[in-house]
Design a protein around this motif. Sequence first.
Motif, PDB file in Angstrom:
ATOM      1  N   GLU A   1     -85.533 -26.738 -23.058  1.00 26.93           N
ATOM      2  CA  GLU A   1     -86.465 -26.040 -21.861  1.00 26.93           C
ATOM      3  C   GLU A   1     -85.631 -25.571 -20.800  1.00 26.93           C
ATOM      4  O   GLU A   1     -85.592 -24.589 -20.080  1.00 26.93           O
ATOM      5  CB  GLU A   1     -87.885 -26.747 -21.736  1.00 26.93           C
TER       6      GLU A   1
ATOM      7  N   HIS B   1     -91.335 -34.315 -15.306  1.00 24.74           N
ATOM      8  CA  HIS B   1     -91.628 -33.132 -16.433  1.00 24.74           C
ATOM      9  C   HIS B   1     -91.464 -33.899 -17.726  1.00 24.74           C
ATOM     10  O   HIS B   1     -92.157 -33.455 -18.654  1.00 24.74           O
ATOM     11  CB  HIS B   1     -90.429 -32.073 -16.189  1.00 24.74           C
TER      12      HIS B   1
ATOM     13  N   GLU C   1     -94.672 -35.606 -18.587  1.00 29.47           N
ATOM     14  CA  GLU C   1     -95.742 -34.527 -18.971  1.00 29.47           C
ATOM     15  C   GLU C   1     -95.659 -34.229 -20.618  1.00 29.47           C
ATOM     16  O   GLU C   1     -96.945 -34.273 -20.942  1.00 29.47           O
ATOM     17  CB  GLU C   1     -95.473 -33.370 -18.237  1.00 29.47           C
ATOM     18  N   HIS C   2     -94.552 -34.029 -21.141  1.00 34.14           N
ATOM     19  CA  HIS C   2     -94.357 -33.678 -22.431  1.00 34.14           C
ATOM     20  C   HIS C   2     -94.677 -35.125 -23.408  1.00 34.14           C
ATOM     21  O   HIS C   2     -95.330 -34.820 -24.293  1.00 34.14           O
ATOM     22  CB  HIS C   2     -93.033 -33.483 -22.626  1.00 34.14           C
TER      23      HIS C   2
END
Length: 1048
Positions: free
Chosen positions: A158, A66, A69-70
Amino acid sequence: MAGIEKQKTHFKTVQKFKTDYAPVEIAQYESERTGMRVVVVDQKGPKVYGYFALATEIHDDSGSPHTLEHLCFMGSKSFRYKGVLDKLANRAYSSTNAWTATDHTAYTLDSAGWEGFAQILAPYLEHVLLPTLTDSGCYTEVHHIDGTGHDAGVVYSEMQGVQNDQSELMSLQARRLMYPEGNGFRYETGGMMEQLRVLTADRIREFHREMYQPKNLCLVLIGEIDHQNMLEILEKFEDGILDEVPAISAPFKRPWVESDKTPALKETIVDTVHFPEDDESSGEVMVGFFGPDVNDTLLICALEILLTYLCGSSVSVLENTLVEKEALASQVSYYTETRPDVVVWLSLSSVATEKLADVEERLFQLLRETASKSLDMAYMRDCINRFRRQIKFYAESSGDFFSEAVIEDHLYGSRDGSDLRKNESLEELDYLEVWTEEQWRKFLSKWLSDAHHVSILGVPSKALSQKLKSEEKARVKAQRDRLGEEGLKELERKLEAAKAENDKEIPREILEQFKIPGTDSIHFIPTTTARSGLAKKMGDLHNDIQMVIDKDKLDLPLFIHFEHIPSNFVTLKLVISTTFVATQLQPLLSLYLMNFFTTPISRNGKKIDFEQVVTELEKDTISYGLAPQGSNPELLQIDFRIEPEKHEAAITWLRTMLFDSVFDVTRLKASVTKMLAEIPDAKRDGDNMAAAVNAMVHWSPESSSKARNTLVKALYLKRIDRLLRDEPETVISQMESIRKSLCRFENFRVNVIANIEMLAKPVSSWKLLASSLDTTKPLNPLESRKAYLSDAARNPGNLAYIVPMPTIDSSFAYLTAKGPSSYDHPQLPALMVALSYLNAVEGPMWVAVRGTGLAYGSGFGHNKDTGLVKFSIYRSPDVFKAYEAAKKQVEGHISGTMPFDPPALDGAISNIVRRFADEQPTMGSAAAVSFTNQVIYGISKDWNNAILKQVRDVKVEQIKEVLQSVVLPVLQPESANLIVTCATIMEEDLVKNFKASGFRPEVRSLSSFQDDYGLKPKEGEDDAEDGEEEGEEDDGSEGSEASDDEDD
Ligand SMILES: [Zn+2]
């Protein structure tokens, strides 16, 4: 463009095939140099969709997938600047996004037209394969401790927002029980907070090296793709990266497919998971089963059909028994998860906490009972046929229908393309059609009723919610003590340095080396309009379709607007005006809507029960529904999607449901119960609540969208529930009165979207609806939404409410002021550009508010119908600071201290173009836009083109002028209304700060905005309960209905 001579390409064509159920061709390519794979789905329309998917497998909760991905959006080898990709995309009519699933990571590129897509394709791929992954990027984006000793970082925040969610806690525990240690499906790829706090940049880089290899990458491109041009771009891109990516021959273990197989469950496990929640009245049951092998398409298809049979609608056995009859849950839902062995999840929502274990047992008792008795094979065949119709329809009408199947094939299918090829036809459904009852029952008991499974009982816990809060407080305090003042200062400096490193200004030449692409490759889908009956008063049309309509000539005054497209399906819409419904009955419309299709009817003097009605409706349609009209929620709209041969059947259904339904106390009670069950959830949501209060303040009581607001329903439905018990005949007669007010010729406008030439009697079929109507009345004019504004909305300013809510940890705000309220207003083009500029990804609001962590999101909106301009702040630790930062941006751009960035201005205009394409990606949506423009908004079919010409001519001076005269007033106390919802502890500071800025904030409880439209409780009843609510938790509304929908 392509030369005369074909260039040499290293991409070999694996296969090309057409599907036999949709007008679609699929081509698969693979690079012989890197192993990168490309699947192109050719499809007509203005939109081009790209998905760049990598199979990603990890055996820990570090969150590397994750976070990576950012980080890929933070710059790449030749574009070493954060935000450059999005700025380029903006200019090229494109937007980017990405997601991380347990088994893959996907990056999306969504463009209007091939030319824009083609321009961004290679820079984007470079970001994916050769990202910079700097230490400073990891520091701000993943996790750090800020100067106050709090843990922060984009990904960290998040995950903090979801880690203790009911659904996350339950599904994580289910996965832990289903998959052993070392199996990738067991882990949280988003990252758990504890692990994110210690995740290193090196670990993320290592994960990138391992997984982000061209041979593990699949590009899915959907739309009008220039294959030759695409292959040239990819060829050139590969030339540039060959030295930096692993050789095609380097060893590579394919994720998932070459990993250890998941063992079958040895036993059934029932486990309890507590989740933090102050309201301990209801929880959830979740059940997981392992299904068949993912590549066994016949069994996978059988599973889908069986699940539809069991819980696809209110007549299917699980839903009908557990929800409609026994009222044990508000909903039974299912979904299947693509894994090497597909996983089936069943869940039961809103189950009384003390009954969770019993309801879980009841579910399996019912499943076994179903498997032991004879199945309703006629209904099973209905499910198969409806499934087939729906796939055909979605393949034609949803722009990106095939993306999921292609990504799943990349993850689990054979590399030779043979599994992908199975998308060619729907032949599995033909086989299933001849399955015997015995086969289905065996299938049901094997995979569900007798199968080992994992059941999770989700129990709400107030104690846990308090424990989590106090533990977190203690942890942060310990952390601060450990770091000490000096340590914190050091961290503050470190953070500032990282930010400075990340936020290096992008040299303008980098952006300007890319010319703004032309719009010639954006091909909007044409439709042909024709009119009949009173619709003809909108003007005479001369085209082939109008001739077809005129041939079916008939004295039928019913207003019918036709949109001709070469579709295999027919969409019928009936738009109904609500103006004749008495104001005090407007709130009852919610119940009328909810009950509309799940009610008994009267047919030839006999009462037909609702199960029979739903079964027949499902048989005749692809889908059906009744909801507020999307562009003007003051109107209602009934939709039928059908095959052409069901044209008259659908019109008959319209008639039947409008005029022959029987209002039945049991059914009405069931609907009220379901609606009441949804209210507590809506009431907990801070944004929903801000929108709800905003709607209560800005709409007049005559507005039916206001009357459907949760702040009305919360009181009104409770009292209707009681009335249904005490005086059912009163409610029934009120429902009849609503029917009389709605079901009138003068309220009806019909829209038919179809290949009109395929309809036998496009006009005269409507006699079935119109024959019993009094057609002599003139049409009731469609009022603009302006008519329904409250005084506060007509003269905004000097009104500010701060609404503390104990259920939220952050704050939300809506500011509303007046703006241009017509489609030909001279300020409109400049306002459109101004708002597009301010709202852009990486634009002024993004950088000032989101980029600084002041809010998750913020933005301006304008409704051309009402004229209202709105500024909203979404999920902020301090809405006042976010508001101030936004205001500073607007003022700075007006005064010139913040200059307009020319590449971003180009981007703002490109974004308007992209948004027009987004509205109408398919022929069905193009037809819908044409109807809405002409009939609902009263503007020309091609208004978009006309305004676009003006938008392109807008000068900076004009933008400054609207910023001064329209946008700034939204942020000024004397011209704007302010609504804030916030955590209770924020109340004091917000009041103080907004006051200092000239607002006159009034603190009010959410319940004080509730309205019962005069339906009072019986003496001694209800009121105590309402009083309780005041202090405890507050009310809401469905966001989409209550919030002023905006076009910009
Ligand atoms: Zn994320």
